[in-house]
Design a protein around this motif. Sequence first.
Motif, PDB file in Angstrom:
ATOM      1  N   GLY A   1       0.801  -1.224   0.000  1.00  0.00           N
ATOM      2  CA  GLY A   1       0.000   0.000   0.000  1.00  0.00           C
ATOM      3  C   GLY A   1       0.824   1.258   0.000  1.00  0.00           C
ATOM      4  N   SER A   2       2.135   1.155   0.176  1.00  0.00           N
ATOM      5  CA  SER A   2       2.946   2.367   0.299  1.00  0.00           C
ATOM      6  C   SER A   2       4.406   2.062  -0.034  1.00  0.00           C
ATOM      7  CB  SER A   2       2.807   2.876   1.744  1.00  0.00           C
ATOM      8  OG  SER A   2       3.788   3.821   2.068  1.00  0.00           O
ATOM      9  N   GLY A   3       5.182   3.098  -0.232  1.00  0.00           N
ATOM     10  CA  GLY A   3       6.639   3.021  -0.306  1.00  0.00           C
ATOM     11  C   GLY A   3       7.212   1.971  -1.244  1.00  0.00           C
TER      12      GLY A   3
ATOM     13  N   VAL B   1      -1.013  -6.832  -1.253  1.00  0.00           N
ATOM     14  CA  VAL B   1      -1.500  -7.130   0.106  1.00  0.00           C
ATOM     15  C   VAL B   1      -1.057  -6.028   1.054  1.00  0.00           C
ATOM     16  CG1 VAL B   1      -1.407  -8.786   2.004  1.00  0.00           C
ATOM     17  CG2 VAL B   1      -1.245  -9.603  -0.363  1.00  0.00           C
ATOM     18  N   ASP B   2      -1.978  -5.556   1.882  1.00  0.00           N
ATOM     19  CA  ASP B   2      -1.605  -4.594   2.911  1.00  0.00           C
ATOM     20  C   ASP B   2      -2.614  -4.713   4.047  1.00  0.00           C
ATOM     21  OD1 ASP B   2       0.430  -1.929   2.588  1.00  0.00           O
ATOM     22  OD2 ASP B   2      -1.018  -1.857   4.254  1.00  0.00           O
ATOM     23  N   ARG B   3      -2.191  -4.279   5.245  1.00  0.00           N
ATOM     24  CA  ARG B   3      -3.195  -4.276   6.321  1.00  0.00           C
ATOM     25  C   ARG B   3      -4.155  -3.104   6.108  1.00  0.00           C
ATOM     26  NH1 ARG B   3       0.732  -2.219  11.235  1.00  0.00           N
ATOM     27  NH2 ARG B   3       1.355  -0.344  10.156  1.00  0.00           N
TER      28      ARG B   3
ATOM     29  N   ALA C   1      16.277  -3.432  18.152  1.00  0.00           N
ATOM     30  CA  ALA C   1      15.179  -4.359  17.831  1.00  0.00           C
ATOM     31  C   ALA C   1      14.977  -4.451  16.316  1.00  0.00           C
ATOM     32  CB  ALA C   1      13.889  -3.904  18.509  1.00  0.00           C
ATOM     33  N   TYR C   2      14.921  -3.294  15.658  1.00  0.00           N
ATOM     34  CA  TYR C   2      14.713  -3.280  14.202  1.00  0.00           C
ATOM     35  C   TYR C   2      15.845  -4.040  13.505  1.00  0.00           C
ATOM     36  CZ  TYR C   2      14.029  -1.429   9.463  1.00  0.00           C
ATOM     37  OH  TYR C   2      13.822  -1.310   8.108  1.00  0.00           O
ATOM     38  N   SER C   3      17.103  -3.731  13.908  1.00  0.00           N
ATOM     39  CA  SER C   3      18.245  -4.372  13.248  1.00  0.00           C
ATOM     40  C   SER C   3      18.239  -5.875  13.480  1.00  0.00           C
ATOM     41  CB  SER C   3      19.562  -3.789  13.756  1.00  0.00           C
ATOM     42  OG  SER C   3      19.557  -2.396  13.582  1.00  0.00           O
TER      43      SER C   3
ATOM     44  N   ASN D   1      13.228   7.150   0.716  1.00  0.00           N
ATOM     45  CA  ASN D   1      12.207   8.148   1.023  1.00  0.00           C
ATOM     46  C   ASN D   1      10.792   7.567   0.923  1.00  0.00           C
ATOM     47  OD1 ASN D   1      11.052  10.544   1.633  1.00  0.00           O
ATOM     48  ND2 ASN D   1      11.448  11.521  -0.351  1.00  0.00           N
ATOM     49  N   THR D   2      10.288   7.048   2.048  1.00  0.00           N
ATOM     50  CA  THR D   2       8.932   6.474   2.085  1.00  0.00           C
ATOM     51  C   THR D   2       8.224   6.986   3.330  1.00  0.00           C
ATOM     52  OG1 THR D   2       9.502   4.593   3.467  1.00  0.00           O
ATOM     53  CG2 THR D   2       9.846   4.326   1.095  1.00  0.00           C
ATOM     54  N   ASN D   3       7.052   6.406   3.590  1.00  0.00           N
ATOM     55  CA  ASN D   3       6.271   6.807   4.762  1.00  0.00           C
ATOM     56  C   ASN D   3       6.704   6.133   6.040  1.00  0.00           C
ATOM     57  OD1 ASN D   3       4.482   8.659   3.875  1.00  0.00           O
ATOM     58  ND2 ASN D   3       3.011   7.146   3.119  1.00  0.00           N
TER      59      ASN D   3
END
Length: 584
Positions: free
Chosen positions: A325-327, A346-348, A466-468, A501-503
Amino acid sequence: MTLKGARERRVRTGGVDLCVAELGDPGQPTVMLVHGYPDSKEVWSEVAARLAERFHVVLYDVRGHGRSTAPRPLRGGFTLAKLTDDFLAVADAVSPDRPVHLVGHDWGSVQSWEFVTVGRTEGRIASFTSMSGPSLDHFGHWIGARVKRPTPGRVGQLLGQGARSWYVYLLHTPALPELAWRGPLGRRWPRILQRSEKVPAGDYPTSSLPSDAAHGAWLYRDNVRARLRRPRPDAYAHAPVQLITPLDDAFLSERLYDDLEQWVPRLTRRTLPARHWIPRTRPDQVSAWIEEFVTSVEGGRPAPVADGRHGDRFGGQLVLVTGAGSGIGRATAFAFAEAGARVVAVDRDAEAAARTAELSRLIGAADAWAETADVSDEHAMEKLAERVHRDHGVLDVLVNNAGIGLSGSFFTTTTEDWRRVLDVNLWGVIHGCRLFGARMAERGQGGHIVNIASAAAYQPSRALPAYSTSKAAVLMLSECLRAELAGQDIGVTAICPGIVNTNITATARFTGVDEAEESRRRQRSARLYGLRNYPPEKVAKAVLDAVAHNRAVVPVTPEARGAHLMSRLLPGVLRRVARVEPRL
Ligand code: NAD
């Protein structure tokens, strides 16, 4: 054996009796399927059943094959001129007033090239779809051009195709092929097809195989040497042609078709990563392409030409992208759409997914659908996989892209934060790989899984533990799965973008700060990402290239590439950089 639901008739021509089967509504355009060697019309059963929903489908056993009778004597009974007589007799019987859409595989394609390039069939053929069977005339000219101007590259092409043609030399020996086919080779052939060509077991090949193969040897003996030596100079196609080339064909080199545009003014090229027997192994894809091609020719629209950089590779392929849905996800869906794929977005966020699907259709997707699912929800993913497999089939490409950002030191990251980021970024990928990858492997015809990791997967940072960690896990999962699925021709790629550069900054969570500060940090990082301004379209391009070239790990953006290099050569430097506290 008869084809399920088929109406059969006999057509008498040139001293032989041909067994002709028809399916579907005779009021619809006629699609005529011509089988190859050593086959009978049943090789088409899966394709015919699919096409019969839309078209009048006609199949016949080539003379000497299946339940058609053989010419007497055999020698000289299989010339291309006689095979053309047969085609015209069948076409006149089943579709006297309208030209037919011809489809040929292997020798069915070789002879169909003759039909579509000789004058006496003009007006009887509306289109031709060719699979794994070149025109002998074009082949003769291809050889001639390389012999006349033998650059090292061209000699390599000649030797390459020469090596793949070993069976053609054998078929020219007297009596030996007949003995082999009526003896041990005929008995073992079904197992050979299953093992080396990955043709699923079932009601094919049929019991007529030994005599089909023995008679069919005359297809080679009656035509190959003569035509390759003296190819016709005017073998131009008088109908639009769709060429479907399986990229892993053990018998034919892709290079054979390099010069085809000079013979075919209206040519659509398609490729797919598969072996020789695509009517058995990829009936879904083959019938989708035939349907699209025939429909466009019937509608008077220009035949679809593969667009985009990878149009021939991804046209008609079924691709699912999560977080579409984005980026990066949306850009990836669009890139596959431009290449003519069938896209499941697919997106939530239901609305965002619907918008991606709608735009995908506008920019060239063969079709596009939106699906709503939270990738971290196992049950929802199971339902999604069920729906997709039931409605659209097995995926060719899966892109596990959905992900969320999380920034903050280890001690400010709560267990809830950990759970959320691992649930989406890691479990989302695991669910996708398990549910869609399993069916890909089961189908046995390859495919590709792309997991969007991050440069954070190999670049440590005190601000993103956590992300990494989630992304490092995705990277390792991709490597392990790549090793496991290599034997099944399923490629796995980890894409590792730097700052894009995304949301993502707008929804990222910043731990250890109050809401006002979190919102300030989101805005600041959004500004920084905006200033860096690396477009998600470039990541999408890297995704398509990675699938086309089956790459393992792909860092995208210069900083991601630099960090990747440093992680190998100077990991100590990266560790020092990791200690720097980012100012947001
Ligand atoms: P984005 O926020 O623009 O897009 C992410 C999309 O995923 C959104 O449409 C969102 O609704 C959807 N999504 C989020 N969680 C979901 C879930 N649980 N189920 C289904 N859909 C969900 O972000 P993006 O930058 O395009 O990120 C895409 C991927 O790229 C992520 O995995 C991200 O970690 C990764 N990535 C991004 C960057 C970057 O700088 N933007 C860098 C490296 C890696």
